[in-house]
Design a protein around this motif. Structure first.
Motif, PDB file in Angstrom:
ATOM      1  N   VAL A 118     -15.001 -25.363  68.548  1.00  0.00           N
ATOM      2  CA  VAL A 118     -13.683 -25.817  68.086  1.00  0.00           C
ATOM      3  C   VAL A 118     -13.848 -26.930  67.057  1.00  0.00           C
ATOM      4  CG1 VAL A 118     -11.553 -26.991  68.774  1.00  0.00           C
ATOM      5  CG2 VAL A 118     -12.474 -25.142  70.180  1.00  0.00           C
ATOM      6  N   PHE A 119     -14.782 -27.840  67.315  1.00  0.00           N
ATOM      7  CA  PHE A 119     -15.034 -28.942  66.386  1.00  0.00           C
ATOM      8  C   PHE A 119     -15.369 -28.419  64.997  1.00  0.00           C
ATOM      9  CE2 PHE A 119     -18.068 -31.604  64.152  1.00  0.00           C
ATOM     10  CZ  PHE A 119     -17.467 -32.851  64.172  1.00  0.00           C
ATOM     11  N   TRP A 120     -16.314 -27.462  64.911  1.00  0.00           N
ATOM     12  CA  TRP A 120     -16.734 -26.974  63.601  1.00  0.00           C
ATOM     13  C   TRP A 120     -15.673 -26.107  62.942  1.00  0.00           C
ATOM     14  CZ3 TRP A 120     -19.925 -29.568  61.061  1.00  0.00           C
ATOM     15  CH2 TRP A 120     -21.013 -30.189  61.653  1.00  0.00           C
ATOM     16  N   LYS A 121     -14.908 -25.375  63.735  1.00  0.00           N
ATOM     17  CA  LYS A 121     -13.809 -24.610  63.145  1.00  0.00           C
ATOM     18  C   LYS A 121     -12.801 -25.548  62.494  1.00  0.00           C
ATOM     19  CE  LYS A 121     -14.093 -20.482  66.059  1.00  0.00           C
ATOM     20  NZ  LYS A 121     -13.418 -19.653  67.092  1.00  0.00           N
ATOM     21  N   ASP A 122     -12.519 -26.661  63.151  1.00  0.00           N
ATOM     22  CA  ASP A 122     -11.618 -27.659  62.572  1.00  0.00           C
ATOM     23  C   ASP A 122     -12.218 -28.260  61.304  1.00  0.00           C
ATOM     24  OD1 ASP A 122      -9.752 -27.277  64.554  1.00  0.00           O
ATOM     25  OD2 ASP A 122     -10.297 -29.051  65.712  1.00  0.00           O
ATOM     26  N   ALA A 123     -13.530 -28.537  61.345  1.00  0.00           N
ATOM     27  CA  ALA A 123     -14.198 -29.109  60.173  1.00  0.00           C
ATOM     28  C   ALA A 123     -14.149 -28.138  58.994  1.00  0.00           C
ATOM     29  CB  ALA A 123     -15.648 -29.460  60.511  1.00  0.00           C
ATOM     30  N   SER A 130      -9.412 -29.220  51.819  1.00  0.00           N
ATOM     31  CA  SER A 130      -9.874 -30.197  50.824  1.00  0.00           C
ATOM     32  C   SER A 130     -10.158 -29.512  49.491  1.00  0.00           C
ATOM     33  CB  SER A 130     -11.142 -30.906  51.329  1.00  0.00           C
ATOM     34  OG  SER A 130     -10.875 -31.667  52.481  1.00  0.00           O
ATOM     35  N   LYS A 131     -10.766 -28.358  49.558  1.00  0.00           N
ATOM     36  CA  LYS A 131     -11.039 -27.585  48.343  1.00  0.00           C
ATOM     37  C   LYS A 131      -9.735 -27.199  47.659  1.00  0.00           C
ATOM     38  CE  LYS A 131     -13.536 -23.409  46.853  1.00  0.00           C
ATOM     39  NZ  LYS A 131     -14.414 -22.294  47.334  1.00  0.00           N
ATOM     40  N   TRP A 132      -8.743 -26.828  48.458  1.00  0.00           N
ATOM     41  CA  TRP A 132      -7.411 -26.462  47.929  1.00  0.00           C
ATOM     42  C   TRP A 132      -6.774 -27.663  47.242  1.00  0.00           C
ATOM     43  CZ3 TRP A 132      -2.446 -28.166  49.306  1.00  0.00           C
ATOM     44  CH2 TRP A 132      -1.373 -27.358  48.896  1.00  0.00           C
ATOM     45  N   ILE A 133      -6.828 -28.820  47.878  1.00  0.00           N
ATOM     46  CA  ILE A 133      -6.254 -30.045  47.298  1.00  0.00           C
ATOM     47  C   ILE A 133      -6.938 -30.389  45.983  1.00  0.00           C
ATOM     48  CG2 ILE A 133      -5.946 -32.532  47.642  1.00  0.00           C
ATOM     49  CD1 ILE A 133      -5.762 -31.892  50.674  1.00  0.00           C
ATOM     50  N   ALA A 134      -8.253 -30.219  45.935  1.00  0.00           N
ATOM     51  CA  ALA A 134      -9.008 -30.529  44.721  1.00  0.00           C
ATOM     52  C   ALA A 134      -8.508 -29.712  43.539  1.00  0.00           C
ATOM     53  CB  ALA A 134     -10.498 -30.284  44.948  1.00  0.00           C
ATOM     54  N   GLY A 135      -7.983 -28.524  43.814  1.00  0.00           N
ATOM     55  CA  GLY A 135      -7.455 -27.687  42.750  1.00  0.00           C
ATOM     56  C   GLY A 135      -6.219 -28.267  42.088  1.00  0.00           C
ATOM     57  N   PHE A 136      -5.576 -29.229  42.734  1.00  0.00           N
ATOM     58  CA  PHE A 136      -4.387 -29.881  42.182  1.00  0.00           C
ATOM     59  C   PHE A 136      -4.670 -31.338  41.789  1.00  0.00           C
ATOM     60  CE2 PHE A 136      -2.958 -26.728  45.347  1.00  0.00           C
ATOM     61  CZ  PHE A 136      -2.255 -25.869  44.515  1.00  0.00           C
ATOM     62  N   THR A 137      -5.958 -31.702  41.793  1.00  0.00           N
ATOM     63  CA  THR A 137      -6.340 -33.088  41.551  1.00  0.00           C
ATOM     64  C   THR A 137      -7.289 -33.173  40.362  1.00  0.00           C
ATOM     65  OG1 THR A 137      -6.177 -33.491  43.942  1.00  0.00           O
ATOM     66  CG2 THR A 137      -7.294 -35.166  42.613  1.00  0.00           C
ATOM     67  N   PRO A 138      -6.888 -33.840  39.290  1.00  0.00           N
ATOM     68  CA  PRO A 138      -7.747 -33.942  38.099  1.00  0.00           C
ATOM     69  C   PRO A 138      -9.102 -34.552  38.406  1.00  0.00           C
ATOM     70  CG  PRO A 138      -5.530 -34.733  37.620  1.00  0.00           C
ATOM     71  CD  PRO A 138      -5.602 -34.546  39.108  1.00  0.00           C
ATOM     72  N   GLU A 139     -10.128 -33.999  37.802  1.00  0.00           N
ATOM     73  CA  GLU A 139     -11.509 -34.502  37.901  1.00  0.00           C
ATOM     74  C   GLU A 139     -12.085 -34.390  39.307  1.00  0.00           C
ATOM     75  OE1 GLU A 139     -11.716 -38.415  36.280  1.00  0.00           O
ATOM     76  OE2 GLU A 139     -10.767 -37.847  34.399  1.00  0.00           O
ATOM     77  N   ASP A 143     -16.148 -27.764  45.077  1.00  0.00           N
ATOM     78  CA  ASP A 143     -17.283 -27.632  45.989  1.00  0.00           C
ATOM     79  C   ASP A 143     -17.628 -28.969  46.641  1.00  0.00           C
ATOM     80  OD1 ASP A 143     -17.571 -24.926  45.551  1.00  0.00           O
ATOM     81  OD2 ASP A 143     -19.062 -25.149  43.981  1.00  0.00           O
ATOM     82  N   THR A 144     -17.541 -30.041  45.865  1.00  0.00           N
ATOM     83  CA  THR A 144     -17.794 -31.371  46.425  1.00  0.00           C
ATOM     84  C   THR A 144     -16.740 -31.706  47.475  1.00  0.00           C
ATOM     85  OG1 THR A 144     -18.783 -32.126  44.353  1.00  0.00           O
ATOM     86  CG2 THR A 144     -18.062 -33.818  45.893  1.00  0.00           C
ATOM     87  N   ALA A 145     -15.482 -31.403  47.170  1.00  0.00           N
ATOM     88  CA  ALA A 145     -14.404 -31.666  48.127  1.00  0.00           C
ATOM     89  C   ALA A 145     -14.615 -30.878  49.411  1.00  0.00           C
ATOM     90  CB  ALA A 145     -13.056 -31.319  47.502  1.00  0.00           C
ATOM     91  N   PHE A 146     -15.048 -29.628  49.269  1.00  0.00           N
ATOM     92  CA  PHE A 146     -15.309 -28.794  50.448  1.00  0.00           C
ATOM     93  C   PHE A 146     -16.380 -29.438  51.320  1.00  0.00           C
ATOM     94  CE2 PHE A 146     -17.335 -25.553  52.950  1.00  0.00           C
ATOM     95  CZ  PHE A 146     -16.317 -24.668  53.306  1.00  0.00           C
ATOM     96  N   THR A 147     -17.482 -29.859  50.699  1.00  0.00           N
ATOM     97  CA  THR A 147     -18.578 -30.460  51.456  1.00  0.00           C
ATOM     98  C   THR A 147     -18.146 -31.763  52.125  1.00  0.00           C
ATOM     99  OG1 THR A 147     -20.190 -29.447  49.970  1.00  0.00           O
ATOM    100  CG2 THR A 147     -20.961 -31.279  51.320  1.00  0.00           C
ATOM    101  N   CYS A 148     -17.366 -32.576  51.410  1.00  0.00           N
ATOM    102  CA  CYS A 148     -16.845 -33.814  52.007  1.00  0.00           C
ATOM    103  C   CYS A 148     -15.992 -33.495  53.230  1.00  0.00           C
ATOM    104  CB  CYS A 148     -16.024 -34.592  50.981  1.00  0.00           C
ATOM    105  SG  CYS A 148     -16.974 -35.314  49.631  1.00  0.00           S
ATOM    106  N   GLY A 149     -15.141 -32.483  53.107  1.00  0.00           N
ATOM    107  CA  GLY A 149     -14.302 -32.094  54.233  1.00  0.00           C
ATOM    108  C   GLY A 149     -15.112 -31.588  55.404  1.00  0.00           C
ATOM    109  N   ILE A 209     -21.204 -40.025  46.422  1.00  0.00           N
ATOM    110  CA  ILE A 209     -19.822 -39.532  46.369  1.00  0.00           C
ATOM    111  C   ILE A 209     -19.406 -38.973  47.728  1.00  0.00           C
ATOM    112  CG2 ILE A 209     -20.441 -37.194  45.571  1.00  0.00           C
ATOM    113  CD1 ILE A 209     -17.937 -37.254  43.830  1.00  0.00           C
ATOM    114  N   ILE A 210     -20.347 -38.365  48.454  1.00  0.00           N
ATOM    115  CA  ILE A 210     -20.059 -37.821  49.782  1.00  0.00           C
ATOM    116  C   ILE A 210     -20.111 -38.925  50.828  1.00  0.00           C
ATOM    117  CG2 ILE A 210     -20.825 -36.198  51.556  1.00  0.00           C
ATOM    118  CD1 ILE A 210     -21.774 -34.348  49.310  1.00  0.00           C
TER     119      ILE A 210
END
Length: 291
Positions: A118-123, A130-139, A143-149, A209-210
């Motif tokens: 359950v923990f990893w599914k949530d992660a 996070s990857k989706w949000i990055a698509g609406f966020t300049p710069e 992939d970095t956002a996904f890894t951070c998430g 950055i991470i």
């Protein structure tokens, strides 16, 4: 990064004690650490054939990568037979995500009484949001956002490994109060799981950055300085909670953390028009934890 400490009775709960014995810490494969170099600059500076060759030398890792690559989620036109095929058919970014996810999830031993599936599914859900949000966020790099998430809560696992009784006590306190977990952790230990996770990321040689995204993920609550990626994690956690609570789109918009979104430059109006897609997001990585 400062190693925090907190005295509680005769027990000293300090981060130094967690990291004092390197052999007891979870370890990721060397190839994962080498892949981290691609987040520091141009991924083309890496020898992709060399990386995929190193993946191929690890039979367990190769099996997991190929199982993921051939899953219905990725929908490749033909069978992926080698890591080199995965690069060609899916791209280096996807191979990197698969290898990192495999390395991170397998690094932690089982924790008694805690559902790591359950923990990893949530992660993974936070990572995809996070990857989706990055698509609406300049710069912001997706992939970095996904890894951070994906990495945002690894400190929680480490605390549970070293202080299982204390973590269970915090679980109970969290369930019985309106206090947020990181506040309860700080009150109990003098630091929280974000601090621990950032220190682990540093020792795993993940780029700053991470590390910073993990360390600063709670700071938006206090209007302090924080990284763009930390803001992305903060919003992703909000959207995950909203989805778990089955909030309507109107309710999500009403409670949206606009101050954070504004600070990271997120185009919220464009994101609002795509909220329906949140329920369809899926990383395709769940099979890593279904063994």
């Amino acid at each position: 990064m400062l190693i925090s400490s907190y005295s509680r009775g005769s027990i000293t709960m300090n981060m130094a004690s967690i990291f004092a014995e390197p052999k007891q810490l979870p370890h990721i494969p060397r190839v994962d650490q080498e892949l981290m170099e691609s987040f520091r600059g141009d991924e083309h500076s890496l020898n992709i054939d060399d990386i995929s060759g190193k993946v191929a030398k690890d039979q367990s890792l190769t099996a997991k990568v190929l199982r993921l690559a051939n899953s219905a989620h990725f929908g490749v036109p033909r069978t992926v037979a080698t890591p080199q095929d995965a690069v060609m058919l899916l791209g280096f970014g996807t191979l990197r995500t698969m290898v990192l996810a495999s390395g991170v999830t397998s690094a932690f031993s089982k924790i008694e009484g805690f559902d790591q599936n359950v923990f990893w599914k949530d992660a993974f859900s936070i990572a995809e949001i996070s990857k989706w949000i990055a698509g609406f966020t300049p710069e912001a790099d997706k992939d970095t956002a996904f890894t951070c998430g994906m990495m945002h809560s690894v400190g929680n696992l480490l605390i549970r490994m070293f202080y299982p009784k204390e973590a269970a006590s915090i679980d109970q306190a969290e369930a019985m109060s309106s206090s947020k977990r990181h506040t309860l952790e700080h009150g109990h230990f003098g630091y929280n799981s974000a601090d621990v996770g950032a220190e682990l990321a540093k020792r795993w040689k993940f780029p700053e950055i991470i590390q910073n995204a993990i360390a600063q993920q709670y700071l938006p609550e206090n209007s302090e300085e924080y990284s763009k990626e930390a803001g992305i994690i903060y919003i992703a956690r909000y959207l995950k909670r909203a989805h778990d609570q089955n909030l309507s789109e109107d309710e999500i918009v009403a409670g949206f953390p606009l101050q954070v979104a504004d600070k990271i430059g997120m185009n919220v109006n464009k994101a609002y028009s795509d909220l329906a897609s949140l329920g369809e997001l899926h990383s395709g990585l769940d099979s890593l934890i279904e063994d």
